[in-house]
Design a protein around this motif. Structure first.
Motif, PDB file in Angstrom:
ATOM      1  N   PRO A  86       0.712  -1.154   0.051  1.00  0.00           N
ATOM      2  CA  PRO A  86       0.000  -0.072  -0.018  1.00  0.00           C
ATOM      3  C   PRO A  86       0.764   1.249   0.061  1.00  0.00           C
ATOM      4  O   PRO A  86       0.367   2.422  -0.605  1.00  0.00           O
ATOM      5  N   THR A  87       1.974   1.092   0.813  1.00  0.00           N
ATOM      6  CA  THR A  87       2.752   2.503   0.590  1.00  0.00           C
ATOM      7  C   THR A  87       3.407   2.900  -0.388  1.00  0.00           C
ATOM      8  O   THR A  87       3.217   4.089  -0.828  1.00  0.00           O
ATOM      9  N   THR A  88       3.623   1.910  -1.410  1.00  0.00           N
ATOM     10  CA  THR A  88       4.125   2.179  -2.410  1.00  0.00           C
ATOM     11  C   THR A  88       3.377   1.969  -3.974  1.00  0.00           C
ATOM     12  O   THR A  88       3.689   2.271  -5.004  1.00  0.00           O
ATOM     13  N   ARG A  89       2.186   1.267  -3.372  1.00  0.00           N
ATOM     14  CA  ARG A  89       1.230   0.941  -4.511  1.00  0.00           C
ATOM     15  C   ARG A  89       1.865   0.058  -5.686  1.00  0.00           C
ATOM     16  O   ARG A  89       1.112  -0.061  -6.781  1.00  0.00           O
ATOM     17  N   THR A  90       2.802  -0.626  -5.358  1.00  0.00           N
ATOM     18  CA  THR A  90       3.242  -1.676  -6.120  1.00  0.00           C
ATOM     19  C   THR A  90       2.548  -3.150  -5.928  1.00  0.00           C
ATOM     20  O   THR A  90       2.141  -3.400  -5.051  1.00  0.00           O
ATOM     21  N   LEU A  91       2.923  -3.922  -7.042  1.00  0.00           N
ATOM     22  CA  LEU A  91       2.268  -5.357  -6.788  1.00  0.00           C
ATOM     23  C   LEU A  91       3.358  -6.182  -7.223  1.00  0.00           C
ATOM     24  O   LEU A  91       3.709  -6.196  -8.499  1.00  0.00           O
ATOM     25  N   THR A  92       3.620  -7.341  -6.421  1.00  0.00           N
ATOM     26  CA  THR A  92       4.305  -8.415  -6.796  1.00  0.00           C
ATOM     27  C   THR A  92       3.442  -9.564  -7.234  1.00  0.00           C
ATOM     28  O   THR A  92       2.700  -9.986  -6.261  1.00  0.00           O
TER      29      THR A  92
ATOM     30  N   THR B  45      -6.454  -3.271 -18.452  1.00  0.00           N
ATOM     31  CA  THR B  45      -7.185  -3.898 -17.425  1.00  0.00           C
ATOM     32  C   THR B  45      -7.001  -2.792 -16.196  1.00  0.00           C
ATOM     33  O   THR B  45      -5.901  -2.511 -16.159  1.00  0.00           O
ATOM     34  N   ASN B  46      -7.919  -2.554 -15.303  1.00  0.00           N
ATOM     35  CA  ASN B  46      -7.938  -1.816 -14.549  1.00  0.00           C
ATOM     36  C   ASN B  46      -7.658  -2.627 -13.284  1.00  0.00           C
ATOM     37  O   ASN B  46      -8.422  -3.514 -12.802  1.00  0.00           O
ATOM     38  N   GLY B  47      -6.238  -2.717 -12.731  1.00  0.00           N
ATOM     39  CA  GLY B  47      -5.877  -3.568 -11.722  1.00  0.00           C
ATOM     40  C   GLY B  47      -6.514  -3.591 -10.517  1.00  0.00           C
ATOM     41  O   GLY B  47      -6.704  -4.168  -9.711  1.00  0.00           O
ATOM     42  N   TRP B  48      -7.156  -2.097 -10.124  1.00  0.00           N
ATOM     43  CA  TRP B  48      -7.881  -1.897  -8.798  1.00  0.00           C
ATOM     44  C   TRP B  48      -9.236  -3.063  -8.867  1.00  0.00           C
ATOM     45  O   TRP B  48      -9.986  -3.344  -7.641  1.00  0.00           O
ATOM     46  N   LEU B  49      -9.587  -3.193 -10.097  1.00  0.00           N
ATOM     47  CA  LEU B  49     -10.949  -4.160 -10.137  1.00  0.00           C
ATOM     48  C   LEU B  49     -10.456  -5.631 -10.491  1.00  0.00           C
ATOM     49  O   LEU B  49     -11.303  -6.560 -10.098  1.00  0.00           O
ATOM     50  N   PHE B  50      -9.431  -5.800 -11.328  1.00  0.00           N
ATOM     51  CA  PHE B  50      -8.856  -7.109 -11.372  1.00  0.00           C
ATOM     52  C   PHE B  50      -8.549  -7.838 -10.216  1.00  0.00           C
ATOM     53  O   PHE B  50      -8.934  -9.187 -10.223  1.00  0.00           O
ATOM     54  N   TRP B  51      -7.723  -7.267  -9.333  1.00  0.00           N
ATOM     55  CA  TRP B  51      -7.352  -7.986  -8.029  1.00  0.00           C
ATOM     56  C   TRP B  51      -8.268  -7.861  -7.035  1.00  0.00           C
ATOM     57  O   TRP B  51      -8.921  -7.157  -6.960  1.00  0.00           O
ATOM     58  N   ARG B  52      -8.240  -8.885  -6.257  1.00  0.00           N
ATOM     59  CA  ARG B  52      -9.057  -9.137  -5.248  1.00  0.00           C
ATOM     60  C   ARG B  52      -8.270  -9.340  -3.732  1.00  0.00           C
ATOM     61  O   ARG B  52      -7.242 -10.207  -3.936  1.00  0.00           O
ATOM     62  N   VAL B  53      -8.896  -9.015  -2.793  1.00  0.00           N
ATOM     63  CA  VAL B  53      -8.349  -9.160  -1.304  1.00  0.00           C
ATOM     64  C   VAL B  53      -8.647 -10.567  -0.934  1.00  0.00           C
ATOM     65  O   VAL B  53      -9.943 -10.943  -0.622  1.00  0.00           O
ATOM     66  N   THR B  54      -7.754 -11.400  -0.789  1.00  0.00           N
ATOM     67  CA  THR B  54      -7.850 -12.648  -0.288  1.00  0.00           C
ATOM     68  C   THR B  54      -8.942 -12.779   1.084  1.00  0.00           C
ATOM     69  O   THR B  54      -9.642 -13.609   1.069  1.00  0.00           O
ATOM     70  N   SER B  55      -8.629 -11.781   1.883  1.00  0.00           N
ATOM     71  CA  SER B  55      -9.113 -12.285   3.099  1.00  0.00           C
ATOM     72  C   SER B  55     -10.688 -11.915   2.983  1.00  0.00           C
ATOM     73  O   SER B  55     -11.541 -12.336   3.783  1.00  0.00           O
ATOM     74  N   SER B  56     -11.166 -10.691   2.298  1.00  0.00           N
ATOM     75  CA  SER B  56     -12.451 -10.377   2.162  1.00  0.00           C
ATOM     76  C   SER B  56     -13.144 -10.993   0.820  1.00  0.00           C
ATOM     77  O   SER B  56     -14.305 -10.698   0.886  1.00  0.00           O
ATOM     78  N   GLY B  57     -12.354 -10.995  -0.209  1.00  0.00           N
ATOM     79  CA  GLY B  57     -12.840 -11.038  -1.463  1.00  0.00           C
ATOM     80  C   GLY B  57     -13.397  -9.848  -2.237  1.00  0.00           C
ATOM     81  O   GLY B  57     -13.850  -9.852  -3.280  1.00  0.00           O
ATOM     82  N   ALA B  58     -12.983  -8.523  -1.580  1.00  0.00           N
ATOM     83  CA  ALA B  58     -13.264  -7.424  -1.884  1.00  0.00           C
ATOM     84  C   ALA B  58     -12.425  -7.176  -3.244  1.00  0.00           C
ATOM     85  O   ALA B  58     -11.338  -7.587  -3.106  1.00  0.00           O
ATOM     86  N   GLU B  59     -12.870  -6.048  -4.090  1.00  0.00           N
ATOM     87  CA  GLU B  59     -11.750  -5.788  -5.271  1.00  0.00           C
ATOM     88  C   GLU B  59     -10.884  -4.843  -4.487  1.00  0.00           C
ATOM     89  O   GLU B  59     -10.909  -4.425  -3.391  1.00  0.00           O
ATOM     90  N   LEU B  60      -9.607  -4.893  -4.958  1.00  0.00           N
ATOM     91  CA  LEU B  60      -8.342  -4.131  -4.445  1.00  0.00           C
ATOM     92  C   LEU B  60      -8.739  -2.717  -4.201  1.00  0.00           C
ATOM     93  O   LEU B  60      -8.076  -2.107  -3.280  1.00  0.00           O
ATOM     94  N   LYS B  61      -9.545  -2.251  -4.928  1.00  0.00           N
ATOM     95  CA  LYS B  61      -9.720  -0.790  -4.751  1.00  0.00           C
ATOM     96  C   LYS B  61     -10.463  -0.377  -3.202  1.00  0.00           C
ATOM     97  O   LYS B  61     -10.134   0.561  -2.888  1.00  0.00           O
ATOM     98  N   SER B  62     -10.617  -1.562  -2.609  1.00  0.00           N
ATOM     99  CA  SER B  62     -11.314  -1.411  -1.070  1.00  0.00           C
ATOM    100  C   SER B  62     -10.213  -0.728  -0.384  1.00  0.00           C
ATOM    101  O   SER B  62     -10.406  -0.305   0.835  1.00  0.00           O
ATOM    102  N   LEU B  63      -9.041  -1.200  -0.905  1.00  0.00           N
ATOM    103  CA  LEU B  63      -7.688  -0.782   0.244  1.00  0.00           C
ATOM    104  C   LEU B  63      -7.396   0.782  -0.338  1.00  0.00           C
ATOM    105  O   LEU B  63      -6.284   1.038   0.292  1.00  0.00           O
ATOM    106  N   ARG B  64      -7.792   1.228  -1.018  1.00  0.00           N
ATOM    107  CA  ARG B  64      -7.152   2.474  -1.680  1.00  0.00           C
ATOM    108  C   ARG B  64      -7.567   3.555  -0.380  1.00  0.00           C
ATOM    109  O   ARG B  64      -8.818   3.472   0.116  1.00  0.00           O
ATOM    110  N   GLY B  65      -6.671   4.612  -0.272  1.00  0.00           N
ATOM    111  CA  GLY B  65      -6.780   5.416   0.715  1.00  0.00           C
ATOM    112  C   GLY B  65      -6.535   6.833   0.409  1.00  0.00           C
ATOM    113  O   GLY B  65      -6.295   7.417  -0.653  1.00  0.00           O
TER     114      GLY B  65
END
Length: 72
Positions: free
Chosen positions: A13-19, A52-72
């Motif tokens: 989240p701090t760098t908004r990078t994804l590995t 592809t919009n990565g904020w919609l493509f990726w899901r949070v494992t613990s909740s199943g929510a779209e990654l955009k739910s972690l945007r702050g």
């Protein structure tokens, strides 16, 4: 899941990078969730435009929510 393959990654989240940690591109780090998603799409579905919009493509494992739910 994308095209029947489980793809996993770790979002910083701090760098908004994804590995990507599982699937095509495993071990590769990307400057954004969208860049990572586009690389995965291009690898698994080369006949499709990889835009592809990565904020919609990726899901949070613990909740199943779209990654955009972690945007702050």
């Amino acid at each position: 899941m994308y095209r029947g393959e489980r793809i996993e990654g770790v979002f910083a989240p701090t760098t908004r990078t994804l590995t990507v940690t599982r699937g095509p591109q495993a071990g590769q780090s990307y400057s954004s969730p969208s860049a990572a998603a586009m690389a995965v799409v291009q690898s698994l579905n080369p006949d499709r435009s990889p835009n592809t919009n990565g904020w919609l493509f990726w899901r949070v494992t613990s909740s199943g929510a779209e990654l955009k739910s972690l945007r702050g």
